[in-house]
Design a protein around this motif. Structure first.
Motif, PDB file in Angstrom:
ATOM      1  N   GLY A   1      51.811  35.890  49.851  1.00  0.00           N
ATOM      2  CA  GLY A   1      52.314  34.520  49.820  1.00  0.00           C
ATOM      3  C   GLY A   1      51.589  33.636  48.828  1.00  0.00           C
ATOM      4  N   ARG A   2      51.563  32.355  49.159  1.00  0.00           N
ATOM      5  CA  ARG A   2      50.911  31.367  48.283  1.00  0.00           C
ATOM      6  C   ARG A   2      49.524  31.054  48.829  1.00  0.00           C
ATOM      7  NH1 ARG A   2      54.088  29.258  44.476  1.00  0.00           N
ATOM      8  NH2 ARG A   2      56.307  29.682  44.596  1.00  0.00           N
ATOM      9  N   GLN A   3      48.567  31.857  48.450  1.00  0.00           N
ATOM     10  CA  GLN A   3      47.200  31.726  48.939  1.00  0.00           C
ATOM     11  C   GLN A   3      46.434  30.727  48.066  1.00  0.00           C
ATOM     12  OE1 GLN A   3      46.187  33.067  51.642  1.00  0.00           O
ATOM     13  NE2 GLN A   3      47.596  34.722  52.091  1.00  0.00           N
ATOM     14  N   ALA A   4      46.743  29.453  48.281  1.00  0.00           N
ATOM     15  CA  ALA A   4      46.161  28.416  47.427  1.00  0.00           C
ATOM     16  C   ALA A   4      44.639  28.460  47.380  1.00  0.00           C
ATOM     17  CB  ALA A   4      46.643  27.041  47.887  1.00  0.00           C
ATOM     18  N   PRO A   5      43.922  28.574  48.494  1.00  0.00           N
ATOM     19  CA  PRO A   5      42.460  28.612  48.399  1.00  0.00           C
ATOM     20  C   PRO A   5      41.952  29.784  47.581  1.00  0.00           C
ATOM     21  CG  PRO A   5      43.167  28.160  50.639  1.00  0.00           C
ATOM     22  CD  PRO A   5      44.391  28.560  49.877  1.00  0.00           C
ATOM     23  N   VAL A   6      42.568  30.948  47.727  1.00  0.00           N
ATOM     24  CA  VAL A   6      42.142  32.116  46.958  1.00  0.00           C
ATOM     25  C   VAL A   6      42.286  31.842  45.463  1.00  0.00           C
ATOM     26  CG1 VAL A   6      42.673  34.519  46.399  1.00  0.00           C
ATOM     27  CG2 VAL A   6      42.608  33.778  48.794  1.00  0.00           C
ATOM     28  N   LEU A   7      43.408  31.266  45.067  1.00  0.00           N
ATOM     29  CA  LEU A   7      43.631  30.964  43.653  1.00  0.00           C
ATOM     30  C   LEU A   7      42.612  29.968  43.133  1.00  0.00           C
ATOM     31  CD1 LEU A   7      47.533  30.717  43.607  1.00  0.00           C
ATOM     32  CD2 LEU A   7      46.097  32.684  43.038  1.00  0.00           C
ATOM     33  N   ASP A   8      42.308  28.942  43.920  1.00  0.00           N
ATOM     34  CA  ASP A   8      41.318  27.947  43.506  1.00  0.00           C
ATOM     35  C   ASP A   8      39.952  28.586  43.279  1.00  0.00           C
ATOM     36  OD1 ASP A   8      43.207  25.943  43.705  1.00  0.00           O
ATOM     37  OD2 ASP A   8      42.622  25.346  45.731  1.00  0.00           O
ATOM     38  N   LEU A   9      39.571  29.485  44.167  1.00  0.00           N
ATOM     39  CA  LEU A   9      38.269  30.134  44.059  1.00  0.00           C
ATOM     40  C   LEU A   9      38.216  31.097  42.875  1.00  0.00           C
ATOM     41  CD1 LEU A   9      37.724  30.732  47.876  1.00  0.00           C
ATOM     42  CD2 LEU A   9      36.548  29.048  46.448  1.00  0.00           C
ATOM     43  N   LEU A  10      39.309  31.831  42.642  1.00  0.00           N
ATOM     44  CA  LEU A  10      39.362  32.722  41.478  1.00  0.00           C
ATOM     45  C   LEU A  10      39.273  31.931  40.183  1.00  0.00           C
ATOM     46  CD1 LEU A  10      42.150  35.246  42.574  1.00  0.00           C
ATOM     47  CD2 LEU A  10      39.684  35.684  42.431  1.00  0.00           C
ATOM     48  N   ASP A  11      39.865  30.745  40.165  1.00  0.00           N
ATOM     49  CA  ASP A  11      39.806  29.891  38.975  1.00  0.00           C
ATOM     50  C   ASP A  11      38.381  29.499  38.612  1.00  0.00           C
ATOM     51  OD1 ASP A  11      42.443  29.816  38.234  1.00  0.00           O
ATOM     52  OD2 ASP A  11      42.921  27.990  39.340  1.00  0.00           O
ATOM     53  N   ARG A  12      37.479  29.529  39.582  1.00  0.00           N
ATOM     54  CA  ARG A  12      36.079  29.180  39.345  1.00  0.00           C
ATOM     55  C   ARG A  12      35.242  30.398  38.950  1.00  0.00           C
ATOM     56  NH1 ARG A  12      34.240  24.168  41.373  1.00  0.00           N
ATOM     57  NH2 ARG A  12      35.945  22.912  42.237  1.00  0.00           N
ATOM     58  N   GLY A  13      35.873  31.565  38.907  1.00  0.00           N
ATOM     59  CA  GLY A  13      35.154  32.770  38.542  1.00  0.00           C
ATOM     60  C   GLY A  13      34.473  33.459  39.705  1.00  0.00           C
ATOM     61  N   PHE A  14      34.779  33.017  40.941  1.00  0.00           N
ATOM     62  CA  PHE A  14      34.217  33.680  42.116  1.00  0.00           C
ATOM     63  C   PHE A  14      34.978  34.969  42.401  1.00  0.00           C
ATOM     64  CE2 PHE A  14      33.530  29.186  44.119  1.00  0.00           C
ATOM     65  CZ  PHE A  14      32.460  28.945  43.271  1.00  0.00           C
ATOM     66  N   ARG A  15      34.284  36.012  42.811  1.00  0.00           N
ATOM     67  CA  ARG A  15      34.959  37.096  43.502  1.00  0.00           C
ATOM     68  C   ARG A  15      35.322  36.593  44.898  1.00  0.00           C
ATOM     69  NH1 ARG A  15      30.309  39.772  41.439  1.00  0.00           N
ATOM     70  NH2 ARG A  15      30.736  41.172  39.692  1.00  0.00           N
ATOM     71  N   VAL A  16      36.410  37.102  45.461  1.00  0.00           N
ATOM     72  CA  VAL A  16      36.879  36.624  46.756  1.00  0.00           C
ATOM     73  C   VAL A  16      37.209  37.809  47.656  1.00  0.00           C
ATOM     74  CG1 VAL A  16      38.670  35.305  47.982  1.00  0.00           C
ATOM     75  CG2 VAL A  16      37.819  34.501  45.758  1.00  0.00           C
ATOM     76  N   PHE A  17      36.772  37.730  48.896  1.00  0.00           N
ATOM     77  CA  PHE A  17      37.210  38.685  49.910  1.00  0.00           C
ATOM     78  C   PHE A  17      37.836  37.900  51.052  1.00  0.00           C
ATOM     79  CE2 PHE A  17      37.141  41.384  53.578  1.00  0.00           C
ATOM     80  CZ  PHE A  17      37.381  42.661  53.079  1.00  0.00           C
ATOM     81  N   GLN A  18      39.123  38.163  51.327  1.00  0.00           N
ATOM     82  CA  GLN A  18      39.810  37.470  52.428  1.00  0.00           C
ATOM     83  C   GLN A  18      40.061  38.449  53.565  1.00  0.00           C
ATOM     84  OE1 GLN A  18      43.918  35.917  51.920  1.00  0.00           O
ATOM     85  NE2 GLN A  18      43.109  34.049  52.851  1.00  0.00           N
ATOM     86  N   THR A  19      39.478  38.169  54.717  1.00  0.00           N
ATOM     87  CA  THR A  19      39.693  39.024  55.876  1.00  0.00           C
ATOM     88  C   THR A  19      41.022  38.699  56.551  1.00  0.00           C
ATOM     89  OG1 THR A  19      38.803  39.752  58.005  1.00  0.00           O
ATOM     90  CG2 THR A  19      38.432  37.454  57.407  1.00  0.00           C
ATOM     91  N   ASP A  20      41.612  39.731  57.156  1.00  0.00           N
ATOM     92  CA  ASP A  20      42.806  39.529  57.992  1.00  0.00           C
ATOM     93  C   ASP A  20      42.434  39.210  59.433  1.00  0.00           C
ATOM     94  OD1 ASP A  20      44.557  40.085  55.898  1.00  0.00           O
ATOM     95  OD2 ASP A  20      44.762  42.203  56.423  1.00  0.00           O
ATOM     96  N   TYR A  21      41.176  39.313  59.777  1.00  0.00           N
ATOM     97  CA  TYR A  21      40.658  39.178  61.147  1.00  0.00           C
ATOM     98  C   TYR A  21      40.981  40.422  61.985  1.00  0.00           C
ATOM     99  CZ  TYR A  21      40.515  34.127  60.001  1.00  0.00           C
ATOM    100  OH  TYR A  21      40.301  32.903  59.420  1.00  0.00           O
TER     101      TYR A  21
END
Length: 399
Positions: A124-144
């Motif tokens: 979907g539209r994972q706005a927070p993930v995109l914002d963090l990637l834009d800063r050059g962060f690696r991102v791990f999103q858990t499904d819980y």
């Protein structure tokens, strides 16, 4: 505008602005595909990587990196090993910070309780993930735990959400092969805010090897005795059902109480909610009062409040009982119509009293006109993305 049209429009906005709602898929909620099922005899080490596969970037990513779906090991509240899914993102944007490239572990906001709602299964539209990637962060999103994988999703279970975040950090270091000194931060809003808050409280004891720099804790449901009573009768009353389903799966006291306190209509509703994503729950149950689901005519939060065992379970979910391991940014809106402002400021006070470094950001209100729609709760997600990213960047640059 026609009042009914205004309500409908606001409901749509509340779901869309959050940017985390999965599409409604047809598979049965707990008929997990093979990837999401742990292999026999799986490695029970917390954070062990059990499987990986290349996956799609979120909608709107415009080629901002790569994505890998990960199956990893975490722990249930009683310590039982369990497989959890998530997604590891590597940006194409170069990290410009002064220190090593960091990894941010993200807990999504509420998406539902059916497996098809898991962020890794419906990016979907994972706005927070995109914002963090834009800063050059690696991102791990858990499904819980239990979301995407077999078993009940234990929605708002403090220990299990915290474990999923912490062990997600461990899994990210293994998948990315980035080394044990990789700077780590936790990020979450709403349900994710509770998960991030739990992780920053638990990580010192559970994963002292991680180099955790801080956390963003946005609009956290910190005191469920308050939050569950607030969401009852709102457009998001389904979240009350998600929570009760999850607690019944782990705590015998809640399961036994619901077996006697919930009538046939309530049983059908709770069963249906366990298979649904947020949009479907809103469409089916919005503005329903849970008193319609009980044998006594009392609301479900009132039923919980009268039972000592259930009260104890809710108290176990309360944030603020331990000192955060690193600096925290907490955000809350004064007119939040789902996650009350006062219980967030109470959390800030508890953490500060423990000696923690807590920055508090207050959203002055959106002046939205449909109470209980959830719009006043979800709107600050976007307005706080920049300050939250700046806060984490500052922590990473400080070393």
């Amino acid at each position: 505008m026609n009042p009914l049209r205004r309500v409908t429009s606001t409901l749509a906005t509340a779901v869309t602005v959050c940017g985390l709602v999965a599409g409604l898929a047809t598979p049965a909620a707990h008929a997990a595909p093979d990837f999401y099922t742990a292999p026999i005899g799986f490695d029970t080490t917390p954070g062990a990587v059990l499987a990986t596969k290349v996956s799609a970037l979120p909608v709107g990513s415009r080629g901002k990196g790569s994505a890998t779906t990960v199956l990893y090991t975490s722990r249930q509240v009683d310590g039982t090993p369990v497989a959890v899914s998530g997604t590891y993102y590597v940006p194409t944007v170069r990290w410009q910070g002064r220190n090593a490239q960091p990894t941010v572990v993200v807990g999504a906001g509420t998406v539902g309780q059916g497996d098809q709602c898991a962020p890794s299964r419906a990016p979907g539209r994972q706005a927070p993930v995109l914002d963090l990637l834009d800063r050059g962060f690696r991102v791990f999103q858990t499904d819980y735990i239990g979301l995407g994988t077999p078993g009940e999703h234990t929605y708002l279970n403090r220990i299990e959400q915290g474990n999923a975040m912490i062990d997600g950090a461990r899994a990210a270091l293994r998948v990315g092969n980035t080394g044990p000194r990789t700077p780590i931060a936790f990020w979450g809003y709403s349900q994710g805010g509770a998960a991030s808050g739990a992780a920053i409280e638990l990580v010192a004891a559970r994963a002292p090897e991680l180099d955790v720099k801080g956390a963003y804790v946005g609009a956290p449901p910190a005191d469920l005795s308050v939050v569950l009573a607030t969401v009852d009768g709102t457009a998001q009353v389904g979240t009350l059902g998600y929570a009760l389903n999850g607690f019944a799966a782990r705590y015998p006291a809640v399961k036994a109480l619901l077996q006697t306190a919930v009538d046939a209509d309530g049983t059908r509703a709770l069963t249906a909610l366990s298979t649904q994503c947020v949009a479907e729950s809103v469409a089916r149950y919005r503005y329903t009062k849970s008193s319609k689901w009980t044998t006594s005519g009392l609301s479900l939060p009132a039923v919980l409040a009268l039972d000592p065992g259930a009260r104890d379970v809710l108290e176990q979910q309360r944030l603020g009982g331990a000192r955060p391991a690193a600096p925290v940014l907490v955000e809350s809106a004064v007119d939040d119509d789902l996650v009350p402002h006062a219980q967030v400021t109470a959390l800030v006070a508890r953490w500060r009293a423990s000696g923690a470094s807590v920055t508090y950001r207050e959203d002055k209100g959106s002046r939205l006109s449909v109470p209980g729609s959830g719009a006043a709760h979800t709107a600050p997600l976007r307005s706080n993305a920049g300050p939250a990213g700046d806060f984490l960047t500052g922590l990473f640059d400080a070393g």
